[in-house]
Motif scaffolding. Structure first.
Motif, PDB file in Angstrom:
ATOM      1  N   PHE A 282       0.848  -1.186   0.000  1.00  0.00           N
ATOM      2  CA  PHE A 282       0.000   0.000   0.000  1.00  0.00           C
ATOM      3  C   PHE A 282       0.884   1.237   0.000  1.00  0.00           C
ATOM      4  O   PHE A 282       1.954   1.266   0.626  1.00  0.00           O
ATOM      5  CB  PHE A 282      -0.909   0.009   1.233  1.00  0.00           C
ATOM      6  N   LEU A 283       0.445   2.282  -0.687  1.00  0.00           N
ATOM      7  CA  LEU A 283       1.215   3.514  -0.826  1.00  0.00           C
ATOM      8  C   LEU A 283       0.442   4.647  -0.163  1.00  0.00           C
ATOM      9  O   LEU A 283      -0.495   5.216  -0.727  1.00  0.00           O
ATOM     10  CB  LEU A 283       1.466   3.821  -2.306  1.00  0.00           C
ATOM     11  N   VAL A 301       8.704   2.433  -1.275  1.00  0.00           N
ATOM     12  CA  VAL A 301       7.761   2.655  -0.194  1.00  0.00           C
ATOM     13  C   VAL A 301       8.544   3.243   0.975  1.00  0.00           C
ATOM     14  O   VAL A 301       9.774   3.318   0.945  1.00  0.00           O
ATOM     15  CB  VAL A 301       7.074   1.340   0.235  1.00  0.00           C
ATOM     16  N   ALA A 302       7.829   3.671   2.014  1.00  0.00           N
ATOM     17  CA  ALA A 302       8.481   4.161   3.240  1.00  0.00           C
ATOM     18  C   ALA A 302       7.783   3.499   4.412  1.00  0.00           C
ATOM     19  O   ALA A 302       6.870   4.059   5.012  1.00  0.00           O
ATOM     20  CB  ALA A 302       8.399   5.682   3.329  1.00  0.00           C
ATOM     21  N   THR A 348      -0.107  -2.181   7.071  1.00  0.00           N
ATOM     22  CA  THR A 348      -1.403  -1.871   6.485  1.00  0.00           C
ATOM     23  C   THR A 348      -1.716  -0.386   6.415  1.00  0.00           C
ATOM     24  O   THR A 348      -2.702  -0.004   5.781  1.00  0.00           O
ATOM     25  CB  THR A 348      -2.519  -2.580   7.274  1.00  0.00           C
ATOM     26  N   ASP A 349      -0.897   0.463   7.063  1.00  0.00           N
ATOM     27  CA  ASP A 349      -1.133   1.901   6.897  1.00  0.00           C
ATOM     28  C   ASP A 349      -0.408   2.433   5.663  1.00  0.00           C
ATOM     29  O   ASP A 349      -0.637   3.568   5.252  1.00  0.00           O
ATOM     30  CB  ASP A 349      -0.689   2.673   8.133  1.00  0.00           C
ATOM     31  N   GLY A 350       0.485   1.634   5.079  1.00  0.00           N
ATOM     32  CA  GLY A 350       1.111   1.998   3.814  1.00  0.00           C
ATOM     33  C   GLY A 350       2.214   3.022   3.906  1.00  0.00           C
ATOM     34  O   GLY A 350       2.649   3.557   2.879  1.00  0.00           O
ATOM     35  N   GLY A 351       2.695   3.313   5.108  1.00  0.00           N
ATOM     36  CA  GLY A 351       3.756   4.301   5.244  1.00  0.00           C
ATOM     37  C   GLY A 351       4.259   4.354   6.672  1.00  0.00           C
ATOM     38  O   GLY A 351       3.802   3.614   7.548  1.00  0.00           O
ATOM     39  N   ALA A 751      -4.371   5.328   1.018  1.00  0.00           N
ATOM     40  CA  ALA A 751      -3.293   4.506   0.461  1.00  0.00           C
ATOM     41  C   ALA A 751      -3.781   3.793  -0.795  1.00  0.00           C
ATOM     42  O   ALA A 751      -4.888   3.247  -0.825  1.00  0.00           O
ATOM     43  CB  ALA A 751      -2.815   3.487   1.488  1.00  0.00           C
ATOM     44  N   ALA A 752      -2.936   3.787  -1.824  1.00  0.00           N
ATOM     45  CA  ALA A 752      -3.295   3.226  -3.118  1.00  0.00           C
ATOM     46  C   ALA A 752      -2.661   1.855  -3.316  1.00  0.00           C
ATOM     47  O   ALA A 752      -1.605   1.540  -2.759  1.00  0.00           O
ATOM     48  CB  ALA A 752      -2.851   4.162  -4.236  1.00  0.00           C
ATOM     49  N   VAL A 753      -3.319   1.050  -4.145  1.00  0.00           N
ATOM     50  CA  VAL A 753      -2.765  -0.204  -4.643  1.00  0.00           C
ATOM     51  C   VAL A 753      -2.647  -0.076  -6.155  1.00  0.00           C
ATOM     52  O   VAL A 753      -3.626   0.255  -6.837  1.00  0.00           O
ATOM     53  CB  VAL A 753      -3.664  -1.402  -4.289  1.00  0.00           C
TER      54      VAL A 753
END
Length: 769
Positions: A282-283, A301-302, A348-351, A751-753
């Protein structure tokens, strides 16, 4: 032309115009070919399907069926794509996506599916591989390889196949053993050190016994950098180059076919899978408020946690299919067993929370892991069926299903280091599902032109979820106050009626009405957040369908059209609570209508064209139902276009009138191949395929951000085939334009996929007899 156009439903929309364009174009093509000088093009081969558990010509089956041959499917997966997700957009009316990596694809037919990422989720699309129904979501991810053919049976298919299904069936058939030695291999190498090997070989062992060994190996190096450089609460090493994105998927299958007499056969099959890779990336904040456009790097990603999002599963299974022909009546027995275990972990928070502070404090931590400790699925089917070509054909049988699993869900505090760690921050569930069914079908050729079919099935479906371990405090104090044992069951009929009329030798008309149901569902993962289980009652569907199947231009064009409408009563839907946890509920109903068109055409020698179009309008109808919207720390972070209400600190949107999630309003797919012969045995060729997806919402509520519109991908292959088709070498590109398509989202983190990146490489295909 009027008969074709009637399936395009309301006019004066871009979708209706697209439908009309395709139908007019096909009619125009037919007219042009009729008028042209007769330069003979290759006629189309008959497509044989088993949509009614018998081998029949596709054109004679009163069901809307999309078919993809094994060679075409292997072209889509040349770049290492997931073999099931690669089918999305290539068959009208069929869509697939995932937010849980290659191990958990979700399928939709005519807009019906389930967006729930719960490991025990029920789906209204059934997956059947080599006559065995795969029910659990992990089993549904079993890749297909050494494939003969895919059939997508649209609409309710409750009478003849496996479990009940309200949406339809995707049926995969592998190449079977034969009494001739033969084999095939599709090998490719591409970007990111992507390797794909899909092959099989076999032949006779004796006069009565033959075998086939099939294998699939797919690999990709890690190619996504983790650029986060701060502290990690769970010991994740950062920053790190090439930290994620890779996978290894190793599969093998052995089949043995015993045919001691002309009237008895026994097919034994065993397979195993060993997979490890990266769960969905997730981004965070890739989705900008007020827009659904995303354009952040795909290769970085970060993440501050989750140890590089690992994912791994081992799956094994087997089946026995015995057929005995008594003369006029055949008895078929299909026994299946499947087992799997593994896990999937993700940030799961993507960052990194430190990158998104609120009042100087890191904001938004998210990490979880689902683990199937053990799963066992047993299936047994017995079926008696008439043989021969008498005007009256019949079949009757019984089906038994038993699935049990033990599944754990771990939340963030379990993984933390130091005093913040809570070793009790996880739950264990035991899920069981049993189903019994009896079924039958009659097909009567009333006249030379008219065939009538009726089928019925009576099913009992029972489910139970037990909470074996609660998510306690670090000191071991139990704080859960919900239910620990939930049982649901239902008994319902399914049925279908259809008529097929041969207007001419080349034109068949059909109509079909069908009823299906999906049993009650339990969402147990809620207990990981100390929330009670949520449940949904059975849903039922009545679907009406009419279509035309044609073979035109001296069998050089096959054009099939179908129009449909359906109503799902008590439809099962899935939303999210404030923890991002899935919540099950029933809405009063959902309605939909649409059409599908499948075109296969050989206009001139050496040119093959295929095309597909699906149009869909779906609507949830229930003024009482609300879904929680995107919110972080009590603040709505996206643009919600529905009426909303506040309940405590949470915001809910009224979803009455909204489309079903992951139900594209249209999808167009096109493919072409042109061969340029240079000798009797060889030719250069160029092949391309494209698909374009219409407006699609990923959530239940109407939002500006969590929708896709105009997603498209294309592929290209250029090469040489020789030895009268015995071998082929090519250069290829998948997602040739490197499109960044939004495929899903984690709402509260915006967050994008993304879809897969461009893969460029070379391929080799071999066949031998």
């Amino acid at each position: 032309m009027a008969a074709r156009a009637m399936f395009c439903m309301p006019a004066q929309t871009r979708l209706a115009q697209a439908c009309a364009t395709l139908l007019l174009a096909s009619s125009g093509m037919a007219f042009a070919q009729d008028a042209a000088p007769t330069a003979t093009a290759t006629a189309l081969d008959a497509v044989i399907v088993t949509a009614e558990r018998r081998e029949q010509n596709l054109q004679d089956v009163p069901v809307s069926v999309g078919v993809v041959q094994g060679d075409a499917m292997r072209e889509f997966t040349t770049g290492g794509d997931d073999t099931l997700l690669a089918l999305s957009g290539r068959v009208p009316g069929f869509y697939a996506e995932t937010t849980t990596g290659r191990i958990f694809p979700r399928f939709y037919i005519r807009g019906l599916g389930n967006i729930d990422f719960y490991l025990g989720a029920s789906q209204p699309v059934s997956i059947i591989q080599d006559d065995v129904v795969l029910e659990h979501v992990v089993l549904k991810s079993n890749p297909v390889y050494d494939l003969d053919q895919v059939e997508v049976l649209r609409g309710p298919q409750g009478s003849l196949f496996g479990r009940n299904t309200t949406a339809g069936i995707v049926k995969f058939d592998s190449i079977k053993p034969s009494d001739d030695f033969n084999g095939r291999l599709a090998a490719s190498y591409g970007s990111f050190n992507t390797v794909s090997l899909d092959g099989g070989f076999g032949g006779p062992i004796s006069d009565t016994l033959s075998f086939r060994v099939s294998t699939l190996y797919q690999h990709r190096d890690d190619w996504v950098d983790n650029v986060y450089a701060g502290p990690s609460a769970d010991g994740t090493v950062t920053p790190k180059r090439d930290a994620m994105g890779g996978f290894d998927d190793r599969n093998i299958r052995l089949q043995l076919l015993l045919e001691p007499t002309d009237n008895f056969s026994l097919l034994a099959s065993a397979h195993t899978r060993d997979y490890d890779g990266t769960s969905t990336l997730f981004l965070r904040n890739a989705v900008t408020r007020g827009s659904n456009r995303v354009d952040v790097p795909r290769d970085q990603v970060a993440y501050d946690e989750a140890q590089d999002n690992p994912q791994a599963y081992k799956t094994h299974g087997g089946s026995l299919k015995a057929v005995y022909d008594f003369g006029g009546v055949a008895l078929t027995s299909i026994s299946g067993y499947q087992t799997t275990s593994g896990y999937s972990r993700g940030d799961t928070d993507g960052g990194a929370a430190a990158d998104y502070p609120v009042n100087g404090v890191p904001n938004g931590y998210g990490q979880s892991m689902g683990q199937v400790r053990d799963l066992d699925q047993y299936t047994q089917e017995l079926r008696l069926a008439s043989t021969g070509d008498a005007p009256l054909q019949w079949q009757a049988g019984a089906f038994y299903f038993n699935g049990k699993d033990i599944t754990d869900f771990y939340q963030r505090a379990y993984f933390l280091q130091g005093g913040a760690r809570n070793p009790n921050n996880w739950v264990r569930l035991r899920n069981s599902n049993t189903s019994w069914a009896g079924f039958g079908q009659l097909t009567w050729q009333a006249t030379d032109a008219l065939t009538l079919t009726a089928g019925v099935r009576h099913t009992r479906d029972a489910k139970e979820t037990q909470l074996l371990k609660t998510a306690d405090t670090a000191a071991g104090v139990v704080t859960y106050r919900g239910r620990t044992d939930v049982r649901l069951s239902d008994t319902q009929p399914s049925w279908d009626l259809s008529a097929m009329y041969a207007l001419t030798d080349d034109v068949n008309l059909y109509t079909r009405v069908a009823r299906g149901f999906r049993g009650p569902t339990i969402q147990g993962r809620s207990a990981a957040f100390n929330a009670d289980f949520t449940t949904a009652d059975s849903e039922t569907i009545v679907s009406w369908e009419a279509g035309i199947k044609t073979s035109l231009l001296d069998n050089r064009m096959r054009l099939n059209l179908a129009g449909f409408t359906y109503t799902v009563d008590d439809i099962q839907l899935n939303g999210n609570d404030s923890n991002g946890n899935g919540v099950l509920f029933n809405a009063d109903k959902a309605t939909a209508y649409g059409m599908e068109a499948d075109l296969d055409w050989r206009p001139i020698p050496n040119l093959a064209l295929t095309a597909g179009l699906s149009l869909l309008r779906s609507k949830i109808e229930d003024e009482r139902v609300y879904a929680q919207v995107c919110a972080l720390n009590g603040v709505v972070v996206c643009t919600v276009n529905d009426p909303t209400i506040r309940v405590g600190a949470n915001t809910f949107a009224q979803i009455d009138g909204n489309p079903l999630p992951n139900a594209p309003r249209y999808n167009v797919n096109l493919a072409a191949r042109y061969d340029m012969p240079v000798s009797d045995s060889g030719a250069f060729f160029v092949a391309t395929d494209w698909n374009k997806q219409g407006e699609t919402s990923f959530v239940l509520y109407d939002s500006t951000e969590f929708t896709a519109s105009g997603n498209f991908e294309g592929g290209l292959r250029v090469g040489y085939t020789g030895g009268y088709g015995a071998w082929e070498v090519a250069a290829f590109a998948r997602n040739i334009t490197n499109e960044k398509n939004l495929k899903g989202a984690i709402e509260n983190y915006m967050a994008a996929v993304y879809n897969e990146p461009r893969i460029v490489g070379v391929s080799l295909n071999l066949r031998w007899d």
